[in-house]
Every structure is written in C-alpha cells, then in structure tokens.
Write a protein that holds these residues in place. Structure first.
Motif, PDB file in Angstrom:
ATOM      1  N   ALA A   1       6.919  35.200  32.378  1.00  0.00           N
ATOM      2  CA  ALA A   1       6.452  33.935  32.937  1.00  0.00           C
ATOM      3  C   ALA A   1       7.123  32.764  32.228  1.00  0.00           C
ATOM      4  O   ALA A   1       7.465  32.848  31.047  1.00  0.00           O
ATOM      5  CB  ALA A   1       4.935  33.812  32.808  1.00  0.00           C
ATOM      6  N   VAL A   2       7.281  31.686  32.979  1.00  0.00           N
ATOM      7  CA  VAL A   2       7.694  30.403  32.428  1.00  0.00           C
ATOM      8  C   VAL A   2       6.461  29.525  32.466  1.00  0.00           C
ATOM      9  O   VAL A   2       5.738  29.496  33.474  1.00  0.00           O
ATOM     10  CB  VAL A   2       8.846  29.785  33.257  1.00  0.00           C
ATOM     11  CG1 VAL A   2       9.155  28.368  32.789  1.00  0.00           C
ATOM     12  CG2 VAL A   2      10.079  30.665  33.188  1.00  0.00           C
ATOM     13  N   ALA A   3       6.201  28.820  31.363  1.00  0.00           N
ATOM     14  CA  ALA A   3       5.002  27.983  31.267  1.00  0.00           C
ATOM     15  C   ALA A   3       5.391  26.518  31.146  1.00  0.00           C
ATOM     16  O   ALA A   3       6.251  26.159  30.345  1.00  0.00           O
ATOM     17  CB  ALA A   3       4.176  28.399  30.056  1.00  0.00           C
ATOM     18  N   GLU A   4       4.746  25.690  31.970  1.00  0.00           N
ATOM     19  CA  GLU A   4       4.940  24.245  31.896  1.00  0.00           C
ATOM     20  C   GLU A   4       3.587  23.574  31.736  1.00  0.00           C
ATOM     21  O   GLU A   4       2.665  23.836  32.521  1.00  0.00           O
ATOM     22  CB  GLU A   4       5.631  23.729  33.147  1.00  0.00           C
ATOM     23  CG  GLU A   4       5.763  22.226  33.087  1.00  0.00           C
ATOM     24  CD  GLU A   4       6.922  21.687  33.894  1.00  0.00           C
ATOM     25  OE1 GLU A   4       6.883  20.476  34.169  1.00  0.00           O
ATOM     26  OE2 GLU A   4       7.835  22.447  34.225  1.00  0.00           O
ATOM     27  N   VAL A   5       3.477  22.728  30.738  1.00  0.00           N
ATOM     28  CA  VAL A   5       2.236  21.980  30.523  1.00  0.00           C
ATOM     29  C   VAL A   5       2.243  20.819  31.502  1.00  0.00           C
ATOM     30  O   VAL A   5       3.089  19.921  31.425  1.00  0.00           O
ATOM     31  CB  VAL A   5       2.127  21.478  29.066  1.00  0.00           C
ATOM     32  CG1 VAL A   5       0.841  20.667  28.875  1.00  0.00           C
ATOM     33  CG2 VAL A   5       2.177  22.649  28.091  1.00  0.00           C
ATOM     34  N   THR A   6       1.321  20.847  32.460  1.00  0.00           N
ATOM     35  CA  THR A   6       1.316  19.824  33.503  1.00  0.00           C
ATOM     36  C   THR A   6       0.442  18.631  33.142  1.00  0.00           C
ATOM     37  O   THR A   6       0.699  17.528  33.602  1.00  0.00           O
ATOM     38  CB  THR A   6       0.896  20.411  34.860  1.00  0.00           C
ATOM     39  OG1 THR A   6      -0.306  21.151  34.703  1.00  0.00           O
ATOM     40  CG2 THR A   6       1.973  21.353  35.385  1.00  0.00           C
ATOM     41  N   SER A   7      -0.597  18.852  32.329  1.00  0.00           N
ATOM     42  CA  SER A   7      -1.403  17.713  31.875  1.00  0.00           C
ATOM     43  C   SER A   7      -2.193  18.105  30.632  1.00  0.00           C
ATOM     44  O   SER A   7      -2.465  19.285  30.402  1.00  0.00           O
ATOM     45  CB  SER A   7      -2.358  17.223  32.971  1.00  0.00           C
ATOM     46  OG  SER A   7      -3.357  18.185  33.230  1.00  0.00           O
ATOM     47  N   VAL A   8      -2.529  17.082  29.870  1.00  0.00           N
ATOM     48  CA  VAL A   8      -3.402  17.229  28.700  1.00  0.00           C
ATOM     49  C   VAL A   8      -4.380  16.059  28.751  1.00  0.00           C
ATOM     50  O   VAL A   8      -3.964  14.898  28.743  1.00  0.00           O
ATOM     51  CB  VAL A   8      -2.610  17.201  27.374  1.00  0.00           C
ATOM     52  CG1 VAL A   8      -3.556  17.322  26.183  1.00  0.00           C
ATOM     53  CG2 VAL A   8      -1.548  18.296  27.345  1.00  0.00           C
ATOM     54  N   GLU A   9      -5.660  16.374  28.855  1.00  0.00           N
ATOM     55  CA  GLU A   9      -6.690  15.338  28.959  1.00  0.00           C
ATOM     56  C   GLU A   9      -7.745  15.553  27.876  1.00  0.00           C
ATOM     57  O   GLU A   9      -8.102  16.697  27.587  1.00  0.00           O
ATOM     58  CB  GLU A   9      -7.377  15.401  30.331  1.00  0.00           C
ATOM     59  CG  GLU A   9      -6.443  15.202  31.507  1.00  0.00           C
ATOM     60  CD  GLU A   9      -5.845  13.812  31.592  1.00  0.00           C
ATOM     61  OE1 GLU A   9      -6.505  12.843  31.129  1.00  0.00           O
ATOM     62  OE2 GLU A   9      -4.719  13.684  32.093  1.00  0.00           O
ATOM     63  N   PRO A  10      -8.265  14.467  27.300  1.00  0.00           N
ATOM     64  CA  PRO A  10      -9.343  14.643  26.329  1.00  0.00           C
ATOM     65  C   PRO A  10     -10.596  15.190  27.003  1.00  0.00           C
ATOM     66  O   PRO A  10     -10.860  14.911  28.175  1.00  0.00           O
ATOM     67  CB  PRO A  10      -9.586  13.228  25.794  1.00  0.00           C
ATOM     68  CG  PRO A  10      -8.882  12.301  26.700  1.00  0.00           C
ATOM     69  CD  PRO A  10      -7.904  13.078  27.519  1.00  0.00           C
ATOM     70  N   CYS A  11     -11.325  15.996  26.274  1.00  0.00           N
ATOM     71  CA  CYS A  11     -12.622  16.499  26.728  1.00  0.00           C
ATOM     72  C   CYS A  11     -13.530  16.554  25.500  1.00  0.00           C
ATOM     73  O   CYS A  11     -13.059  16.396  24.371  1.00  0.00           O
ATOM     74  CB  CYS A  11     -12.501  17.870  27.395  1.00  0.00           C
ATOM     75  SG  CYS A  11     -12.021  19.214  26.306  1.00  0.00           S
TER      76      CYS A  11
END
Length: 172
Positions: free
Chosen positions: A117-127
């Motif tokens: 698999a190739v992994a791409e981080v599409t978003s990072v949001e605080p929680c």
C-alpha cells in the motif's frame, strides 16, 4: 493473521506535535504481504464468508479470475499493519482506529499475490486529547493494473489523559 512479508519500508518516527505537518504528504510505500490460500481460508472461517470464489480452487479455476481470490475485507484488514510500518508516533499514549470514510475494491486479489500500500495523509485535525488523522491507503497487487483497494482510514492519536488540543493544533 500471520503474513509472509516482502521488503522493509522506511518507518517515519515522529511525535504528536509533528502530526499536523504531515497533512497532504505521502508516507511512502509499505512492505509487501503475500496472500496465501491458507490465509484466505482462515479469513473465510473467521467471517463465515465461504463463497466458492475464495475457497474452492477447482471451481475458481473455471471462474472469472482463473483462481481463488482474497476477500476484499481481507485486503482491507492489512491497513493497520501496513500503515504502522510507515508511521510511528513515538509519544502517542494510545492510537484508536476511529473508522473508515470510504472504501472501494476496484480489482480482485488473486491467491499468492504480493500486496502493498501507498499511504497519504489527507488531513490532521485536533480532537479531544490529540489529533484525528485521515490517511488514504491505495493497495496494489503485483501484476494487477488497477488498485485492489482504496480506503480512507481515520485514526485518533491520543496523548496522556490530561492532554487537550486547541484549535491552534498545539498540545496543551
């Protein structure tokens, strides 16, 4: 599930504070996992999905793929294993699989295929307590032109119990 693996990916070791900077970046390619008939059969037993296309080699030989194929969900089940080979958040106290936003199986995985698999981080949001990270995983099998699975996975990386994040993406 025990898997035969091929290759060693470059694992990115980061801290929680580094997570926001990953948005929009590629984590690269994972190692490859060989999908055997034994794994397919064990998955069929675990999920009670004994469709002939997965477990009956003789009948599958005359079917549309010429051999048995892995369950789509077997391919998807590799997501955590392959992603964690690419990303290690060293100070996360806990990682929670929060779910999936979208999953597709554009092509079949024939038995004895090597899947990665190739992994791409599409978003990072605080929680609360950390960050929610959306990662798009595009799975391929050697010799198959199209992706065999595309999934957007949501993970929550959480710090110590007292950690709370604010809208400015910094842990407090």
């Amino acid at each position: 599930m025990t898997t035969d693996t091929i290759g060693t990916p470059a694992t990115r070791h980061i801290t929680m504070a580094d997570l926001p900077a990953l948005a929009g970046t590629s984590l690269g390619s994972s190692r490859r996992v060989l999908i055997t008939q034994e794994q397919i059969t064990l998955f069929a037993d675990a999920t009670n999905d004994h469709q002939w296309i997965h477990i009956d080699a003789e009948r599958a030989a005359t079917g549309p793929f010429g051999t048995t194929i892995a369950h789509g969900y077997l391919t998807l089940s590799l997501a955590v294993e392959l992603l964690f080979d690419l990303l290690d958040v060293t100070d996360a106290a806990q990682v929670i699989n929060y779910g999936l936003d979208k999953v597709r199986f554009p092509a079949a995985v024939p038995v004895d295929s090597s899947v990665g698999a190739v992994a791409e981080v599409t978003s990072v949001e605080p929680c609360a307590g950390g960050y929610q990270v959306a990662v798009t995983l595009t799975f391929d099998a050697l010799g198959i032109e199209r992706p065999v699975c595309v999934a957007q996975m949501l993970l929550r990386y959480l710090g110590p119990v007292n950690t709370v994040t604010t809208g400015d993406n910094r842990a407090r």
